[in-house]
Design an enzyme around this catalytic site. Structure first.
Site, mmCIF file in Angstrom:
data_model
loop_
_atom_site.group_PDB
_atom_site.id
_atom_site.type_symbol
_atom_site.label_atom_id
_atom_site.label_comp_id
_atom_site.label_asym_id
_atom_site.label_seq_id
_atom_site.Cartn_x
_atom_site.Cartn_y
_atom_site.Cartn_z
ATOM 1 C CB CYS A 156 73.884 26.667 32.117
ATOM 2 S SG CYS A 156 72.527 27.525 32.869
HETATM 3 N N1 COA Z 1 56.017 27.933 45.884
HETATM 4 C C1 COA Z 1 54.914 27.161 45.878
HETATM 5 N N2 COA Z 1 54.397 26.613 44.784
HETATM 6 C C2 COA Z 1 55.026 26.864 43.606
HETATM 7 C C3 COA Z 1 56.181 27.653 43.547
HETATM 8 C C4 COA Z 1 56.660 28.207 44.742
HETATM 9 N N3 COA Z 1 57.757 28.970 44.763
HETATM 10 N N4 COA Z 1 56.586 27.728 42.259
HETATM 11 C C5 COA Z 1 55.732 27.002 41.534
HETATM 12 N N5 COA Z 1 54.772 26.483 42.345
HETATM 13 C C6 COA Z 1 53.641 25.627 41.961
HETATM 14 C C7 COA Z 1 53.347 25.779 40.472
HETATM 15 O O1 COA Z 1 52.502 26.880 40.268
HETATM 16 C C8 COA Z 1 52.666 24.452 40.179
HETATM 17 O O2 COA Z 1 51.333 24.510 40.620
HETATM 18 P P1 COA Z 1 50.156 23.803 39.744
HETATM 19 O O3 COA Z 1 50.538 22.335 39.743
HETATM 20 O O4 COA Z 1 48.950 24.143 40.516
HETATM 21 O O5 COA Z 1 50.273 24.421 38.388
HETATM 22 C C9 COA Z 1 53.407 23.468 41.079
HETATM 23 O O6 COA Z 1 53.992 24.253 42.129
HETATM 24 C C10 COA Z 1 54.499 22.713 40.352
HETATM 25 O O7 COA Z 1 55.290 23.669 39.604
HETATM 26 P P2 COA Z 1 56.335 23.235 38.527
HETATM 27 O O8 COA Z 1 56.935 24.461 37.915
HETATM 28 O O9 COA Z 1 55.721 22.237 37.611
HETATM 29 O O10 COA Z 1 57.421 22.529 39.476
HETATM 30 P P3 COA Z 1 58.586 21.580 39.103
HETATM 31 O O11 COA Z 1 58.461 20.379 39.946
HETATM 32 O O12 COA Z 1 58.771 21.402 37.639
HETATM 33 O O13 COA Z 1 59.875 22.394 39.658
HETATM 34 C C11 COA Z 1 61.732 23.626 38.736
HETATM 35 C C12 COA Z 1 60.238 23.614 39.084
HETATM 36 C C13 COA Z 1 62.067 24.908 38.019
HETATM 37 C C14 COA Z 1 62.519 23.559 40.043
HETATM 38 C C15 COA Z 1 62.076 22.397 37.875
HETATM 39 O O14 COA Z 1 61.174 22.311 36.792
HETATM 40 C C16 COA Z 1 63.467 22.433 37.317
HETATM 41 O O15 COA Z 1 64.465 22.506 38.027
HETATM 42 N N6 COA Z 1 63.595 22.349 35.999
HETATM 43 C C17 COA Z 1 64.880 22.325 35.305
HETATM 44 C C18 COA Z 1 65.436 23.691 35.386
HETATM 45 C C19 COA Z 1 66.800 23.833 34.788
HETATM 46 O O16 COA Z 1 67.636 22.971 34.802
HETATM 47 N N7 COA Z 1 67.004 24.976 34.270
HETATM 48 C C20 COA Z 1 68.252 25.358 33.753
HETATM 49 C C21 COA Z 1 68.337 26.760 34.138
HETATM 50 S S1 COA Z 1 69.868 27.360 33.730
#
Ligand code: COA
Length: 375
Positions: A156
């Protein structure tokens, strides 16, 4: 020493859009199909059913509403769930070059120079479609640029690290005019069958022209300083690579999950935020630019909440409308290109002497900041 400036940027945006509604429909059809196929194993508890996705979660967790992609038909087909990109012959431009040529033409036009004046092309991206010859050299030839080209990958942060490399070469005098180009085909390394990440990425290509200050023909941004940082982490990882065929399974290596993008999003979120805020604050302090001296933040475009947090930490207050523009609602995460899209779309209105910071962050971990001042 020469003063490097940014004289032009360009963005290639693919013509196909996938909305969250379309994406969720396709994912849920895939999940239903797999759960039906595996109904027996699911009923005995041998296998977990695949959970369904929903639009509300995607928007509240990430801020993303849609993404642009190079091929939506394959991604939205529950029997395929990946882009289907035509294999090109060795005599045709590759897909990265095709995207790059469009973005570079726009950036060169903005700079008011022609491709044959360029003497450095850096193709900086989070994945390259082949090992060699370098994509940058193919782009150099397609544009009719001179000098030399090479590929870089810092995931990234590829674009900002590429800008630092080009700026340093301009500073030292080894090149005069550089193009840093970021063709990001994130759809090809995203796992569209994993609901935790299927909404994250989109495709795009950005390009940035750098020149010596005295050669700038019109509007430009002086590069006051660049600063790069890396710190190893496995929390964003992709194990695909050329050693694949050397494994025991050889060419028949099964379709393993770790051959596509994997991340522990929660950990990334928590660990990267403090690193980035500290990095930007340290960088502007070194340059003698105070928090109040920053007119704009063009941040990496992964997550709206992350950007809100960084904006508040860096400015010491909640950013005002327009101070920290996001494009991720339209483009999703486009890896290294995100902060450059934001810069390209939201910098023309700045007044002479206005200062801002372009900052990318992500896998590695890696953070790159470029502090710029309107000339
Ligand atoms: N639809 C519905 N529910 C979903 C889902 C979807 N598409 N994807 C995940 N969930 C669920 C998960 O299973 C989890 O359920 P649980 O609490 O029963 O385990 C819950 O939603 C929360 O998931 P989580 O992964 O903890 O969500 P989050 O709030 O952390 O958001 C991201 C996920 C990836 C958007 C976030 O963590 C993020 O942006 N992180 C930084 C990523 C980043 O900068 N990456 C760099 C990449 S280059």
């Amino acid at each position: 020493m020469f003063q490097p400036v940014i004289t032009g940027t360009g963005v290639f945006t693919p013509s196909e859009i996938i909305t969250n509604a379309e994406l969720v429909d396709a994912f849920n059809a895939y999940a239903e199909r797999k759960n039906t196929e595996n109904a027996a194993a699911i009923s005995t508890g041998e296998m977990e059913p695949i959970g369904i996705s929903n639009e509300e979660f995607i928007v509240s967790a990430s801020g993303i509403h849609q993404r642009y992609v190079m091929d939506k038909s394959g991604i939205l087909d529950p029997a395929v769930m990946r882009p289907q990109l035509r294999q090109r012959s060795d005599d045709e431009p590759g897909i990265m070059t095709e995207m790059a040529v469009d973005a570079c033409a726009k950036a060169l036009d903005k700079a008011g120079i022609s491709a044959n004046q360029i003497d450095l092309v850096i193709c900086a991206a989070s994945n390259h479609e082949r090992a060699y010859p370098a994509i940058a050299i193919e782009i150099q030839q397609a544009l009719g640029a001179g000098g030399f080209g090479f590929d870089m990958n810092v995931a990234c942060s590829s674009a900002t690290f590429g800008i630092q490399a080009a700026a340093d070469m301009i500073r030292s005098g080894s090149v005069k005019k550089a193009l840093v180009v970021n063709p990001e085909i994130c759809s090809a390394h995203l796992e569209w069958r994993d609901r935790d990440c299927h909404f994250i990425f989109g495709d795009v290509c950005t390009a940035t022209v750098l020149e010596r200050k005295e050669d700038a023909k019109g509007d430009h941004f002086e590069i006051l300083g660049t600063k790069c940082l890396t710190q190893f982490s496995n929390n964003i990882r992709n194990n695909n690579g050329f050693l694949r065929r050397t494994r025991e399974e050889g060419d028949d290596l099964p379709d393993r999950r770790d051959m596509q993008f994997m991340q522990n999003g929660r950990k990334v979120f928590k660990e990267v935020l403090p690193i980035v805020s500290k990095h930007i604050l340290g960088h502007i302090e070194e340059l003698g630019v105070g928090q109040d001296g920053l007119k704009r933040l063009w941040l990496h475009q992964a997550n709206k909440t992350m950007n809100d947090f960084i904006g508040k930490k860096v400015l010491g207050r909640v950013p005002e409308e327009g101070e920290q523009p996001n494009i991720l609602q339209d483009y999703a995460n486009t890896s290294s290109a995100g902060s450059i899209i934001a810069f390209s779309k939201y910098s023309d209105d700045l007044a002479p002497s206005d200062t801002g910071v372009i900052c990318s962050f992500g896998a590695g971990y890696s953070v790159g900041s470029v502090v710029v001042r309107r000339g």
